[in-house]
Write an enzyme that holds these catalytic residues in place. Structure first.
Site, PDB file in Angstrom:
ATOM      1  N   CYS A 417       7.211  10.809  11.887  1.00  0.00           N
ATOM      2  CA  CYS A 417       8.359   9.959  11.571  1.00  0.00           C
ATOM      3  C   CYS A 417       9.648  10.779  11.590  1.00  0.00           C
ATOM      4  O   CYS A 417      10.168  11.086  12.659  1.00  0.00           O
ATOM      5  CB  CYS A 417       8.135   9.260  10.236  1.00  0.00           C
ATOM      6  SG  CYS A 417       9.243   7.840   9.951  1.00  0.00           S
ATOM      7  N   HIS A 544       3.121   6.654  11.362  1.00  0.00           N
ATOM      8  CA  HIS A 544       2.464   7.521  10.392  1.00  0.00           C
ATOM      9  C   HIS A 544       0.951   7.493  10.626  1.00  0.00           C
ATOM     10  O   HIS A 544       0.243   6.672  10.034  1.00  0.00           O
ATOM     11  CB  HIS A 544       2.768   7.047   8.965  1.00  0.00           C
ATOM     12  CG  HIS A 544       4.164   7.272   8.520  1.00  0.00           C
ATOM     13  ND1 HIS A 544       4.535   8.353   7.751  1.00  0.00           N
ATOM     14  CD2 HIS A 544       5.303   6.559   8.734  1.00  0.00           C
ATOM     15  CE1 HIS A 544       5.839   8.308   7.512  1.00  0.00           C
ATOM     16  NE2 HIS A 544       6.325   7.221   8.100  1.00  0.00           N
ATOM     17  N   GLU A 546      -1.313   9.348   9.539  1.00  0.00           N
ATOM     18  CA  GLU A 546      -2.124   9.772   8.402  1.00  0.00           C
ATOM     19  C   GLU A 546      -2.751   8.609   7.649  1.00  0.00           C
ATOM     20  O   GLU A 546      -3.787   8.773   6.987  1.00  0.00           O
ATOM     21  CB  GLU A 546      -1.280  10.609   7.421  1.00  0.00           C
ATOM     22  CG  GLU A 546      -0.161   9.866   6.712  1.00  0.00           C
ATOM     23  CD  GLU A 546       1.177   9.914   7.432  1.00  0.00           C
ATOM     24  OE1 GLU A 546       2.220   9.744   6.780  1.00  0.00           O
ATOM     25  OE2 GLU A 546       1.160  10.121   8.666  1.00  0.00           O
TER      26      GLU A 546
END
Length: 570
Positions: A417, A544, A546
């Protein structure tokens, strides 16, 4: 026909349970005891028994969601597929149970009161005085019951069980309506369909190291006084509970000794479900909720293998985490977990070198040269560099410096990001010669903006106004490192949370110089994935990744960073 007298298993023979089962996890004494890991581990035990499991997190704060909270105060904001900005515990549930939840799986006081007030204005309670009991408590119960029946396994199968975690500590004034709602809820769904688990603390005091039961006795007494009788006690402690402690807790807390579970410190959190299983928690749940346990569980076997594998890792890999909220590691919880998952896959022991980005800036050099020197020392000794997301201008120049160092010295780099944006700013400054290149977030001069505010985003409201949730990103090149990591898929679906993007007017010039945006949104205009030509691994994602990482299925961009940091070809 009276369905209460019908054997549902004859109608739905494949269902492991006849009715929805609920496990409510509450906490006492103090916060931070690990209710989230306990709730997730119970979910694993239910799943290992063949039940389809979903989860609900109740947060008693007045915010509608976690989206506007400071990471320093509340930890990270976990983003869901539907764009919900939620408590980080929902990330624990998703990672442990391999499910995908929605914003409705996170209940807050703000959401509940907003819904009730909207109904009152609409006239749903016409003629009635709207009160906490029954209107707020009924709304909470209705919400739980509705969301518990929503599929979260990605295959549209209805859940068999729902794990409900009540945030905060029993006795807090803000949690009182939820405790009362859960008290009533046991009668709505039937006591045979609900199990209460209370997480408490057993501290060790004095030179002789005696395990003290009084804090748990008091919190259970308070919970019972509110009308909820716990079926299982999960007692947090540094070491395993001794028999004397277990017997004393059972006697004073009105549970059997077998229902007093020791949740002592373990080498890694993946041992927690195994530890609970070995203490008979699966049998306790099966007995209370009336379902059968299988003779063996492939899922639990896999968990034990994974937990032991994590313990066995010895050779280290160092990743420099250059952030601005490093004072609270929970601010980057999902990023940390994604790094860990990738490290398990490459067989290395992960060491995160936390670097406060402001400490890499020249201003620090003159005021605190030792901190500056140590921070740069960590960066230069790292095997890879990660710049995670964030907001605000503090420490940005330090992040840009980290991106520059990684690019110029062929150090594996992943920018998430904001990490993609600072890498773009750095490239424009030092490769394209745009000396004042910056983001509209940090600089008012439009001539300098290589990162711009997204036109569709509100400038007047903060909550829920970003580009949020899962969006498709098609690959625009046939072959590149990041696409290979995604198994050469034509597109990926990942979760977003941002207000700014790379300036579309500069993309062609940037790409001609070697920083290629290999993935863009469905319009082909919005940059999503960048990769630098002729570099071991220099990747950025506007999304993102993750948030979708799993212990046995690491996020591809993070896996690429760890592979590159370890010198593994891919």
């Amino acid at each position: 026909m009276n369905m209460a007298n019908v054997d549902m298993s004859s109608i739905f023979p494949s269902n492991p349970v006849d009715y929805m089962k609920y496990v409510v996890v509450t906490g006492g004494v103090l916060s931070g005891l690990g209710k989230g890991v306990t709730a997730s581990s119970i979910g694993v035990l239910l799943k290992s028994a063949g039940l389809r499991v979903t989860a609900v997190k109740i947060d008693p704060y007045l915010n509608s969601d976690a989206g506007t909270m400071s990471p320093f105060e509340h930890g990270e904001v976990f983003v869901l597929d539907d764009g919900g900005e939620a408590d980080l515990d929902l990330g624990n549930y998703e990672r442990f149970l391999d499910i995908a939840l929605s914003k409705d799986n996170n209940i807050t006081t703000g959401k509940v009161y907003s819904s009730v007030i909207e109904k009152e204005r609409r006239g749903d309670y016409l003629g009635k005085t709207v009160q906490v009991v029954p209107h707020i408590t009924d709304e909470i119960q209705d919400w739980i019951e509705n969301v518990a029946h929503k599929s979260s396994d990605g295959e549209n199968n209805p859940p068999d069980a729902c794990v409900i975690e009540l945030g905060g500590t029993v006795g807090d004034i803000e949690s009182a309506p939820f405790v009362e709602a859960l008290r009533q809820f046991q009668f709505r769904v039937g006591k045979e369909n609900i199990c209460f688990v209370h997480v408490s603390l057993v501290p060790v005091m004095g030179p002789v190291g005696e395990q003290k039961t009084k804090p748990t006795q008091h919190t259970v007494k308070e919970l019972r006084g509110l009308g909820i009788i716990p079926d299982i006690l999960v007692c947090r402690s540094e070491v395993s509970l001794i028999d004397e402690t277990r017997e004393k807790l059972a006697k004073f807390c009105h549970v059997s000794p077998e229902a007093v579970v020791s949740a002592h410190d373990v080498a890694n959190i993946y041992h927690v479900p195994i530890m609970m299983y070995r203490q008979g928690v699966s049998e306790l749940l099966a007995s209370k909720l009336n379902f059968n346990l299988p003779k063996s569980s492939k899922l639990l076997d896999e968990w034990e293998v994974m937990a032991n594998h994590v313990n066995s890792l010895e050779e280290e890999v160092h990743i420099a985490m250059v952030g601005k909220y490093t004072g609270l590691s929970d601010s980057y919880l999902s990023v940390t977990k994604a790094l860990q998952h990738a490290s398990y896959s490459v067989g290395r022991k992960l060491v995160i070198d936390w670097i406060e980005s402001v400490n890499l800036e020249e201003e620090i050099k003159s005021s605190d040269s030792e901190v500056y020197k140590n921070s740069w020392g960590l960066l230069k000794e790292a095997d890879g560099v990660l710049v995670p997301g964030g907001f605000g201008g503090r420490g940005i120049e330090g992040k840009i410096s980290a991106a520059k160092y990684a690019r110029e010295n062929n150090i594996p780099y992943l920018g998430v990001c904001l990490g993609l944006q600072v890498a773009t700013i750095e490239f424009c400054r030092n490769v394209l010669g745009m000396k004042n290149a910056n983001s509209a977030e940090f600089d008012d001069d439009e001539e300098n903006h290589v990162v711009v505010f997204m036109p569709e985003i509100s400038k007047t409201h903060m909550g829920g106004t970003m580009r949020l949730g899962s969006k498709p990103t098609p690959f625009l090149v046939d072959d590149c490192k990041i696409r290979r990591l995604y198994d050469n898929k034509s597109y990926v679906d990942e979760r977003h949370r941002h207000r700014y993007e790379v300036n579309p007017e500069l993309i062609e010039e940037i790409e001609d110089a070697g920083l290629v945006y290999v993935g863009k949104d469905e319009t082909g205009q919005r940059c999503e994935i960048m990769e630098l030509r002729d570099h071991p691994y220099y990747v950025g994602t506007q999304y993102h990744p993750e948030f979708k990482s799993r212990p046995n299925r690491p996020s591809p961009p993070f896996l690429g960073l760890l592979k590159a940091a370890c010198g593994i070809e891919f």
